[in-house]
Design a protein around this motif. Structure first.
Motif, PDB file in Angstrom:
ATOM      1  N   LEU A  70       1.545  -4.244   3.886  1.00 13.33           N
ATOM      2  CA  LEU A  70       0.144  -4.130   3.492  1.00 13.33           C
ATOM      3  C   LEU A  70      -0.198  -5.336   2.630  1.00 13.33           C
ATOM      4  CD1 LEU A  70      -2.597  -2.674   3.015  1.00 13.33           C
ATOM      5  CD2 LEU A  70      -1.507  -1.541   1.055  1.00 13.33           C
ATOM      6  N   ILE A  71      -1.229  -6.086   3.043  1.00 16.61           N
ATOM      7  CA  ILE A  71      -1.726  -7.196   2.232  1.00 16.61           C
ATOM      8  C   ILE A  71      -3.007  -6.735   1.566  1.00 16.61           C
ATOM      9  CG2 ILE A  71      -2.410  -9.616   2.196  1.00 16.61           C
ATOM     10  CD1 ILE A  71      -1.054 -10.001   4.867  1.00 16.61           C
ATOM     11  N   THR A  72      -3.018  -6.728   0.239  1.00 15.18           N
ATOM     12  CA  THR A  72      -4.206  -6.325  -0.510  1.00 15.18           C
ATOM     13  C   THR A  72      -4.379  -7.270  -1.687  1.00 15.18           C
ATOM     14  OG1 THR A  72      -5.370  -4.439  -1.505  1.00 15.18           O
ATOM     15  CG2 THR A  72      -3.008  -4.644  -1.975  1.00 15.18           C
ATOM     16  N   ASP A  73      -5.391  -7.023  -2.508  1.00 16.11           N
ATOM     17  CA  ASP A  73      -5.668  -7.960  -3.594  1.00 16.11           C
ATOM     18  C   ASP A  73      -5.226  -7.403  -4.937  1.00 16.11           C
ATOM     19  OD1 ASP A  73      -8.108  -6.689  -5.011  1.00 16.11           O
ATOM     20  OD2 ASP A  73      -8.752  -6.727  -2.927  1.00 16.11           O
ATOM     21  N   SER A  74      -5.273  -8.264  -5.939  1.00  9.95           N
ATOM     22  CA  SER A  74      -4.702  -7.950  -7.249  1.00  9.95           C
ATOM     23  C   SER A  74      -5.507  -6.925  -8.045  1.00  9.95           C
ATOM     24  CB  SER A  74      -4.561  -9.230  -8.077  1.00  9.95           C
ATOM     25  OG  SER A  74      -5.797  -9.928  -8.163  1.00  9.95           O
ATOM     26  N   ARG A  75      -6.640  -6.463  -7.510  1.00  9.27           N
ATOM     27  CA  ARG A  75      -7.391  -5.387  -8.168  1.00  9.27           C
ATOM     28  C   ARG A  75      -6.871  -4.001  -7.761  1.00  9.27           C
ATOM     29  NH1 ARG A  75     -12.071  -8.803  -6.950  1.00  9.27           N
ATOM     30  NH2 ARG A  75     -12.821  -9.763  -8.866  1.00  9.27           N
ATOM     31  N   ALA A  76      -5.876  -3.959  -6.903  1.00  3.47           N
ATOM     32  CA  ALA A  76      -5.326  -2.677  -6.449  1.00  3.47           C
ATOM     33  C   ALA A  76      -4.755  -1.884  -7.625  1.00  3.47           C
ATOM     34  CB  ALA A  76      -4.240  -2.917  -5.406  1.00  3.47           C
ATOM     35  N   LYS A  77      -4.993  -0.578  -7.615  1.00  3.83           N
ATOM     36  CA  LYS A  77      -4.457   0.291  -8.664  1.00  3.83           C
ATOM     37  C   LYS A  77      -2.940   0.419  -8.521  1.00  3.83           C
ATOM     38  CE  LYS A  77      -8.629   3.157  -8.867  1.00  3.83           C
ATOM     39  NZ  LYS A  77      -9.159   4.533  -8.656  1.00  3.83           N
ATOM     40  N   GLU A  78      -2.285   0.498  -9.660  1.00  2.00           N
ATOM     41  CA  GLU A  78      -0.825   0.640  -9.656  1.00  2.00           C
ATOM     42  C   GLU A  78      -0.395   1.905  -8.926  1.00  2.00           C
ATOM     43  OE1 GLU A  78       3.016  -0.542 -10.246  1.00  2.00           O
ATOM     44  OE2 GLU A  78       1.175  -1.673 -10.723  1.00  2.00           O
ATOM     45  N   SER A  79      -1.183   2.979  -9.079  1.00  4.53           N
ATOM     46  CA  SER A  79      -0.843   4.244  -8.415  1.00  4.53           C
ATOM     47  C   SER A  79      -0.885   4.106  -6.899  1.00  4.53           C
ATOM     48  CB  SER A  79      -1.802   5.351  -8.863  1.00  4.53           C
ATOM     49  OG  SER A  79      -3.150   4.992  -8.591  1.00  4.53           O
ATOM     50  N   ASP A  80      -1.849   3.332  -6.392  1.00  3.95           N
ATOM     51  CA  ASP A  80      -1.930   3.114  -4.949  1.00  3.95           C
ATOM     52  C   ASP A  80      -0.744   2.286  -4.465  1.00  3.95           C
ATOM     53  OD1 ASP A  80      -4.325   4.489  -4.455  1.00  3.95           O
ATOM     54  OD2 ASP A  80      -5.531   2.768  -5.069  1.00  3.95           O
ATOM     55  N   ILE A  81      -0.404   1.255  -5.207  1.00  8.33           N
ATOM     56  CA  ILE A  81       0.724   0.399  -4.818  1.00  8.33           C
ATOM     57  C   ILE A  81       2.004   1.228  -4.736  1.00  8.33           C
ATOM     58  CG2 ILE A  81       2.162  -1.539  -5.529  1.00  8.33           C
ATOM     59  CD1 ILE A  81      -0.338  -2.754  -6.821  1.00  8.33           C
ATOM     60  N   LYS A  82       2.233   2.081  -5.730  1.00  6.85           N
ATOM     61  CA  LYS A  82       3.446   2.910  -5.746  1.00  6.85           C
ATOM     62  C   LYS A  82       3.469   3.879  -4.575  1.00  6.85           C
ATOM     63  CE  LYS A  82       4.374   2.641 -10.716  1.00  6.85           C
ATOM     64  NZ  LYS A  82       4.455   3.392 -11.997  1.00  6.85           N
ATOM     65  N   LEU A  83       2.312   4.425  -4.220  1.00  3.87           N
ATOM     66  CA  LEU A  83       2.234   5.331  -3.073  1.00  3.87           C
ATOM     67  C   LEU A  83       2.700   4.624  -1.805  1.00  3.87           C
ATOM     68  CD1 LEU A  83       1.217   7.825  -1.436  1.00  3.87           C
ATOM     69  CD2 LEU A  83      -1.030   6.688  -1.382  1.00  3.87           C
ATOM     70  N   PHE A  84       2.226   3.423  -1.576  1.00  3.66           N
ATOM     71  CA  PHE A  84       2.586   2.694  -0.374  1.00  3.66           C
ATOM     72  C   PHE A  84       4.052   2.268  -0.396  1.00  3.66           C
ATOM     73  CE2 PHE A  84      -2.085   1.544  -0.799  1.00  3.66           C
ATOM     74  CZ  PHE A  84      -2.483   2.538   0.077  1.00  3.66           C
ATOM     75  N   GLU A  85       4.529   1.844  -1.541  1.00  2.00           N
ATOM     76  CA  GLU A  85       5.935   1.428  -1.641  1.00  2.00           C
ATOM     77  C   GLU A  85       6.872   2.606  -1.420  1.00  2.00           C
ATOM     78  OE1 GLU A  85       5.636  -2.479  -4.556  1.00  2.00           O
ATOM     79  OE2 GLU A  85       6.012  -0.515  -5.443  1.00  2.00           O
ATOM     80  N   ARG A  86       6.489   3.792  -1.883  1.00  2.00           N
ATOM     81  CA  ARG A  86       7.323   4.988  -1.641  1.00  2.00           C
ATOM     82  C   ARG A  86       7.400   5.317  -0.157  1.00  2.00           C
ATOM     83  NH1 ARG A  86       4.723   7.155  -6.318  1.00  2.00           N
ATOM     84  NH2 ARG A  86       3.291   8.324  -4.974  1.00  2.00           N
ATOM     85  N   SER A  87       6.408   4.890   0.589  1.00  2.00           N
ATOM     86  CA  SER A  87       6.400   5.128   2.045  1.00  2.00           C
ATOM     87  C   SER A  87       7.142   4.036   2.806  1.00  2.00           C
ATOM     88  CB  SER A  87       4.948   5.214   2.544  1.00  2.00           C
ATOM     89  OG  SER A  87       4.270   6.286   1.942  1.00  2.00           O
ATOM     90  N   GLY A  88       7.782   3.124   2.067  1.00  2.00           N
ATOM     91  CA  GLY A  88       8.567   2.071   2.704  1.00  2.00           C
ATOM     92  C   GLY A  88       7.760   0.857   3.112  1.00  2.00           C
ATOM     93  N   ILE A  89       6.539   0.734   2.610  1.00  2.00           N
ATOM     94  CA  ILE A  89       5.666  -0.399   2.959  1.00  2.00           C
ATOM     95  C   ILE A  89       5.896  -1.541   1.973  1.00  2.00           C
ATOM     96  CG2 ILE A  89       3.277  -1.174   3.195  1.00  2.00           C
ATOM     97  CD1 ILE A  89       2.523   1.737   3.844  1.00  2.00           C
TER      98      ILE A  89
END
Length: 265
Positions: free
Chosen positions: A234-253
């Motif tokens: 997933l390519i996103t920008d630096s305004r992404a919430k930390e909670s969203d980033i962790k959700l995606f990383e937990r899914s192996g992204i």
């Protein structure tokens, strides 16, 4: 001529060439030098142009917007939001590609912006984006393949009703796509017809890379294209919430963040 009309004419003129002098703009909009200079000051304040000695040039994001406005008003509606962020996502996506590679690019406003950065590359590209294909055919040496089918002008994509078109014969290392939303439910899509076409493309690529600016994170749409576990990057920008980033990383992204504060060049 109203100020708004002059501004639009100035932007259209600048989008068609790298640089335009104040004198030439005065002739184009039939206004005094003082008036045109005030217009340029206002447009620069809005981030749409860059002043240069004796004239001006359009910003990269505004050039893209003007190009799409001329080509297709409906497609422009999707592009009009978060242009600087989308441009940075597109730039990072192209940086992931190696010359000689075969890739798939799905239609959409974020993926359309990849065209600016693909112009000096040498790749084999399968895309269902009519506007991206046209841009790259005219302005690059990339090998471009389009699926057979009907052009849907509003979305700017080519959709095929047939199973046996060019898509099953194409193999790609990566597929790039945008989305109206991505969250707990997965990658979303707004049209079941688009989902059918996108699944055909997805089968031919080893990796799926999603471009979604931070405004799309956590958003839902009408249909689910793929669950999170089927997304590679997933390519996103630096305004992404930390909670969203962790959700995606937990899914192996693999989450790739781009700096949304980078100025347009």
């Amino acid at each position: 001529m109203l100020e708004s009309e002059r501004h639009q004419l100035i932007l259209t003129t600048l989008s068609e060439q790298d640089y335009t002098s104040v004198r030439a703009l005065c002739e184009q909009v039939d206004a005094s030098e003082a008036t045109v200079r005030r217009d340029l000051t206002q447009l620069e304040r809005e981030g749409k142009i860059k002043r240069k000695r004796g004239g001006a040039e359009i910003s990269a994001s505004e050039r893209t917007k003007q190009l799409l406005q001329r080509r297709n008003g409906g497609f422009l509606l999707g592009l009009g939001r978060n242009i600087p962020e989308k441009r940075q996502l597109a730039k990072r996506a192209v940086e992931m590609c190696e010359d000689g590679e075969s890739i798939i690019i799905n239609g959409g406003s974020s993926t359309y912006m990849m065209g600016e950065f693909l112009k000096d590359r040498n790749l084999s590209i399968l895309t269902n984006s009519y506007y991206l294909a046209l841009d790259l055919i005219e302005n690059s040496d990339n090998q471009i393949t389009l699926p057979g089918g009907e052009v849907y002008r509003k979305q700017g994509v080519v959709l095929s009703p047939f199973e046996n078109d060019t898509i099953p014969f194409y193999h790609a290392s990566k597929m790039f796509m945008g989305t109206p939303g991505i969250g707990n439910c997965g990658v979303m899509e707004s049209d079941p017809l688009l989902i059918r076409a996108e699944h055909k493309l997805r089968k031919q690529a080893e990796k799926l890379i999603v471009l979604a600016d931070s405004s799309k994170l956590g958003k839902r749409s009408n249909f689910i294209f793929e669950p999170l576990e089927n997304i590679d990057v997933l390519i996103t920008d630096s305004r992404a919430k930390e909670s969203d980033i962790k959700l995606f990383e937990r899914s192996g992204i693999e989450v790739v963040l781009v700096d949304c504060n980078v100025p347009n060049q």
